[in-house]
Design an enzyme around this catalytic site. Structure first.
Site, PDB file in Angstrom:
ATOM      1  N   LYS A 113       8.678  20.524  -2.280  1.00  0.00           N
ATOM      2  CA  LYS A 113       8.096  20.162  -1.867  1.00  0.00           C
ATOM      3  C   LYS A 113       6.395  20.410  -1.839  1.00  0.00           C
ATOM      4  CE  LYS A 113      11.827  18.479   0.435  1.00  0.00           C
ATOM      5  NZ  LYS A 113      11.822  16.747   1.081  1.00  0.00           N
ATOM      6  N   ARG A 164      16.086  31.346  13.079  1.00  0.00           N
ATOM      7  CA  ARG A 164      15.955  29.929  13.393  1.00  0.00           C
ATOM      8  C   ARG A 164      14.978  29.344  14.241  1.00  0.00           C
ATOM      9  NH1 ARG A 164      15.837  31.724   9.033  1.00  0.00           N
ATOM     10  NH2 ARG A 164      17.014  31.667   7.328  1.00  0.00           N
ATOM     11  N   GLU A 183      17.761  33.225   1.123  1.00  0.00           N
ATOM     12  CA  GLU A 183      17.153  32.641   2.670  1.00  0.00           C
ATOM     13  C   GLU A 183      16.401  33.714   3.165  1.00  0.00           C
ATOM     14  OE1 GLU A 183      20.625  29.630   4.152  1.00  0.00           O
ATOM     15  OE2 GLU A 183      20.768  31.944   4.874  1.00  0.00           O
ATOM     16  N   ALA A 223      14.119  10.646   1.445  1.00  0.00           N
ATOM     17  CA  ALA A 223      15.016  10.738   0.555  1.00  0.00           C
ATOM     18  C   ALA A 223      14.721  11.953  -0.333  1.00  0.00           C
ATOM     19  CB  ALA A 223      15.870   9.426  -0.375  1.00  0.00           C
ATOM     20  N   ASN A 271      14.451  23.432  11.261  1.00  0.00           N
ATOM     21  CA  ASN A 271      15.763  23.280  11.511  1.00  0.00           C
ATOM     22  C   ASN A 271      16.065  21.854  12.616  1.00  0.00           C
ATOM     23  OD1 ASN A 271      14.962  26.351  10.518  1.00  0.00           O
ATOM     24  ND2 ASN A 271      16.883  25.780   9.731  1.00  0.00           N
ATOM     25  N   ASP A 286      19.000   4.156  -0.306  1.00  0.00           N
ATOM     26  CA  ASP A 286      19.747   5.347   0.044  1.00  0.00           C
ATOM     27  C   ASP A 286      20.327   4.878  -1.650  1.00  0.00           C
ATOM     28  OD1 ASP A 286      20.395   7.786   2.080  1.00  0.00           O
ATOM     29  OD2 ASP A 286      21.223   7.900   1.108  1.00  0.00           O
ATOM     30  N   TYR A 344      13.655  24.578  -4.220  1.00  0.00           N
ATOM     31  CA  TYR A 344      13.289  23.128  -3.651  1.00  0.00           C
ATOM     32  C   TYR A 344      11.897  23.297  -2.975  1.00  0.00           C
ATOM     33  CZ  TYR A 344      14.007  21.172   1.425  1.00  0.00           C
ATOM     34  OH  TYR A 344      13.716  19.665   2.226  1.00  0.00           O
ATOM     35  N   ILE A 374      29.749  32.726  10.111  1.00  0.00           N
ATOM     36  CA  ILE A 374      28.716  32.677  10.102  1.00  0.00           C
ATOM     37  C   ILE A 374      28.291  33.508   8.508  1.00  0.00           C
ATOM     38  CG2 ILE A 374      26.874  34.395  11.032  1.00  0.00           C
ATOM     39  CD1 ILE A 374      28.036  34.153  13.787  1.00  0.00           C
TER      40      ILE A 374
HETATM   41  N1  LIG Z   1      17.012  18.513   8.617  1.00  0.00           N
HETATM   42  C1  LIG Z   1      16.112  19.351   8.775  1.00  0.00           C
HETATM   43  O1  LIG Z   1      16.122  20.406   9.121  1.00  0.00           O
HETATM   44  C2  LIG Z   1      15.610  19.522   6.888  1.00  0.00           C
HETATM   45  C3  LIG Z   1      14.362  20.554   7.451  1.00  0.00           C
HETATM   46  C4  LIG Z   1      13.500  20.383   6.238  1.00  0.00           C
HETATM   47  C5  LIG Z   1      13.249  19.245   5.152  1.00  0.00           C
HETATM   48  N2  LIG Z   1      14.002  18.695   5.335  1.00  0.00           N
HETATM   49  C6  LIG Z   1      13.942  17.428   4.526  1.00  0.00           C
HETATM   50  O2  LIG Z   1      13.311  15.835   5.185  1.00  0.00           O
HETATM   51  C7  LIG Z   1      14.036  14.909   4.603  1.00  0.00           C
HETATM   52  C8  LIG Z   1      15.349  14.631   5.773  1.00  0.00           C
HETATM   53  O3  LIG Z   1      17.077  15.267   5.553  1.00  0.00           O
HETATM   54  P1  LIG Z   1      17.949  15.217   6.171  1.00  0.00           P
HETATM   55  O4  LIG Z   1      18.551  16.145   6.819  1.00  0.00           O
HETATM   56  O5  LIG Z   1      17.558  13.971   6.965  1.00  0.00           O
HETATM   57  O6  LIG Z   1      18.949  15.129   4.540  1.00  0.00           O
HETATM   58  P2  LIG Z   1      19.780  14.521   4.073  1.00  0.00           P
HETATM   59  O7  LIG Z   1      20.490  14.984   3.121  1.00  0.00           O
HETATM   60  O8  LIG Z   1      20.749  14.082   5.290  1.00  0.00           O
HETATM   61  O9  LIG Z   1      19.242  12.577   3.831  1.00  0.00           O
HETATM   62  C9  LIG Z   1      19.005  12.697   2.578  1.00  0.00           C
HETATM   63  C10 LIG Z   1      19.228  11.709   1.955  1.00  0.00           C
HETATM   64  O10 LIG Z   1      18.925  10.976   0.578  1.00  0.00           O
HETATM   65  C11 LIG Z   1      19.649  10.442  -0.329  1.00  0.00           C
HETATM   66  N3  LIG Z   1      19.476  10.575  -1.025  1.00  0.00           N
HETATM   67  C12 LIG Z   1      18.751  11.914  -1.676  1.00  0.00           C
HETATM   68  N4  LIG Z   1      18.524  11.302  -3.312  1.00  0.00           N
HETATM   69  C13 LIG Z   1      18.453  10.370  -3.342  1.00  0.00           C
HETATM   70  C14 LIG Z   1      17.794   9.437  -4.344  1.00  0.00           C
HETATM   71  N5  LIG Z   1      17.682   9.749  -5.804  1.00  0.00           N
HETATM   72  N6  LIG Z   1      18.095   8.050  -4.072  1.00  0.00           N
HETATM   73  C15 LIG Z   1      18.000   8.154  -2.879  1.00  0.00           C
HETATM   74  N7  LIG Z   1      18.354   8.623  -1.821  1.00  0.00           N
HETATM   75  C16 LIG Z   1      18.697   9.753  -2.248  1.00  0.00           C
HETATM   76  C17 LIG Z   1      20.933  11.106   0.481  1.00  0.00           C
HETATM   77  O11 LIG Z   1      21.843  10.275  -0.260  1.00  0.00           O
HETATM   78  C18 LIG Z   1      20.538  10.891   1.652  1.00  0.00           C
HETATM   79  O12 LIG Z   1      21.284   9.852   2.247  1.00  0.00           O
HETATM   80  C19 LIG Z   1      14.705  15.660   2.894  1.00  0.00           C
HETATM   81  O13 LIG Z   1      13.575  15.147   2.161  1.00  0.00           O
HETATM   82  C20 LIG Z   1      14.736  16.735   4.124  1.00  0.00           C
HETATM   83  O14 LIG Z   1      14.132  17.804   2.382  1.00  0.00           O
HETATM   84  C21 LIG Z   1      15.108  18.633   6.249  1.00  0.00           C
END
Ligand SMILES: NC(=O)c1ccc[n+]([C@@H]2O[C@H](COP(=O)([O-])OP(=O)(O)OC[C@H]3O[C@@H](n4cnc5c(N)ncnc54)[C@H](O)[C@@H]3O)[C@@H](O)[C@H]2O)c1
Length: 305
Positions: free
Chosen positions: A141, A205, A267, A71, A166, A31, A137, A197
């Site tokens: 993806k 969601r 959104e 990440a 979510n 990270d 975004y 809200i």
């Molecule tokens: N949480 C959700 O509901 C959700 C929904 C859809 C998709 N996602 C995807 O799932 C994944 C994890 O989500 P999350 O909620 O744990 O997100 P989060 O933001 O809590 O965790 C992402 C981590 O990636 C690290 N990071 C960002 N850029 C980086 C880089 N360039 N190099 C190294 N580390 C880096 C951040 O410091 C962070 O700790 C993400 O790819 C997100 O897009 C999450």
């Protein structure tokens, strides 16, 4: 078995690390701590503070069996304002991880996609084929999915893409400028403050508890039916933000009215997962919303308040 997780200091990555350590896997965590926080990383993870775009990253992949690539730059408004950086992290960063995996003969890369790729679709519940990305975004993806397909065809890299809806549960980062809705509501209410809200609360969601997500993560390691495919990971049910708010105040036995803030037009009004594909290979969500909420509240009471 040696597993490497990118984004290990984040919400899903730290929960995944916790569940893999419980099963005695060796866990290497990566990270850059841009969003994530070090104290989220479970003890036992071999942690490296490094950016996923770093060209030297491949040396950390030596003898790794599986990679979970989580990440990403994922704050939608931030991504919208910074498209170049978003693509650099989410697309170029993913290519760097895929290349490092290939170089080290990793068995498979499981990577995070997002339900945001359905944001422009009117079809509900969304099947994996109903893609209609509209934001920077979501476009970043869906691009990772196209690259994964190409990397299998031209280089033989095995992957699984996970289209999370979510996700909620313990370790959601409440310290962010815009914290995730559940932790924002719970923490404010427990502090006797009125939560905000955004919009009128009618947006719906599909929420999925993080332990259910982790059961699918384990299937990605164990079940070859997940290879070179993409799966919706949601509950197949959706709830309005207003009803979630009421659920939380009922559990806490509090009568605090929310503040209604600015609506975010970008959104989608509603999201809902069609989870037939994941169910066909033996996965289904097990944690009900009320149980998941109670567990999230207990965690926040114990670790945050
Ligand atoms: N949480 C959700 O509901 C959700 C929904 C859809 C998709 N996602 C995807 O799932 C994944 C994890 O989500 P999350 O909620 O744990 O997100 P989060 O933001 O809590 O965790 C992402 C981590 O990636 C690290 N990071 C960002 N850029 C980086 C880089 N360039 N190099 C190294 N580390 C880096 C951040 O410091 C962070 O700790 C993400 O790819 C997100 O897009 C999450």
């Amino acid at each position: 078995m040696k597993i490497l997780i990118t984004g290990v200091a984040g919400f899903i990555g730290s929960n995944l690390a916790h569940s893999l350590l419980k099963r005695n896997f060796t866990v290497i965590g990566i990270d850059n701590l841009s969003y994530g926080v070090k104290d989220q990383i479970p003890k036992g993870v071999i942690f490296h503070k490094i950016d996923i775009r770093d060209k030297n990253i491949s040396q950390l992949f030596e003898k790794v069996d599986y990679v979970f690539h989580l990440a990403a730059k994922n704050c939608i408004t931030d991504c919208q304002e910074n498209p170049l950086e978003t693509f650099d992290i989410n697309v170029n960063g993913t290519i760097n991880i895929f290349d490092a995996a290939l170089k080290n003969n990793v068995k498979k890369v499981i990577y995070a996609e997002s339900s945001a790729v359905y944001e422009g679709s009117k079809v509900l519940p969304s099947k994996e084929s109903d893609i209609a990305p509209e934001s920077i975004y979501a476009i970043s993806k869906i691009t990772t999915n196209l690259i994964a397909k190409d990397y299998f065809k031209t280089k033989g890299l095995i992957t699984t893409g996970l289209r999370y809806f979510n996700v909620y549960g313990p370790r959601q980062d409440y310290r962010r400028t815009i914290p995730p809705v559940f932790s924002a509501f719970i923490i404010n209410l427990l502090n006797n403050k009125r939560p905000t809200i955004f919009g009128d609360g009618s947006k719906k969601r599909d929420f999925i508890y993080v332990d259910d997500v982790n059961r699918f993560h384990l299937m990605c390691i164990e079940n070859a039916d997940t290879n070179n495919d993409i799966f919706n990971i949601g509950s197949g049910k959706n709830y309005s933000i207003k009803s979630i708010y009421k659920n939380i105040t009922d559990i806490l036995n509090l009568d605090i009215k929310p503040i209604f803030g600015q609506n975010f037009d970008f959104e989608a009004q509603e999201n809902l997962a069609n989870i037939d594909k994941a169910q066909k290979i033996g996965w289904s969500p097990k944690v009900s919303l009320s149980n998941g909420l109670k567990k999230s509240i207990d965690y926040i009471k114990e670790h945050v308040i």
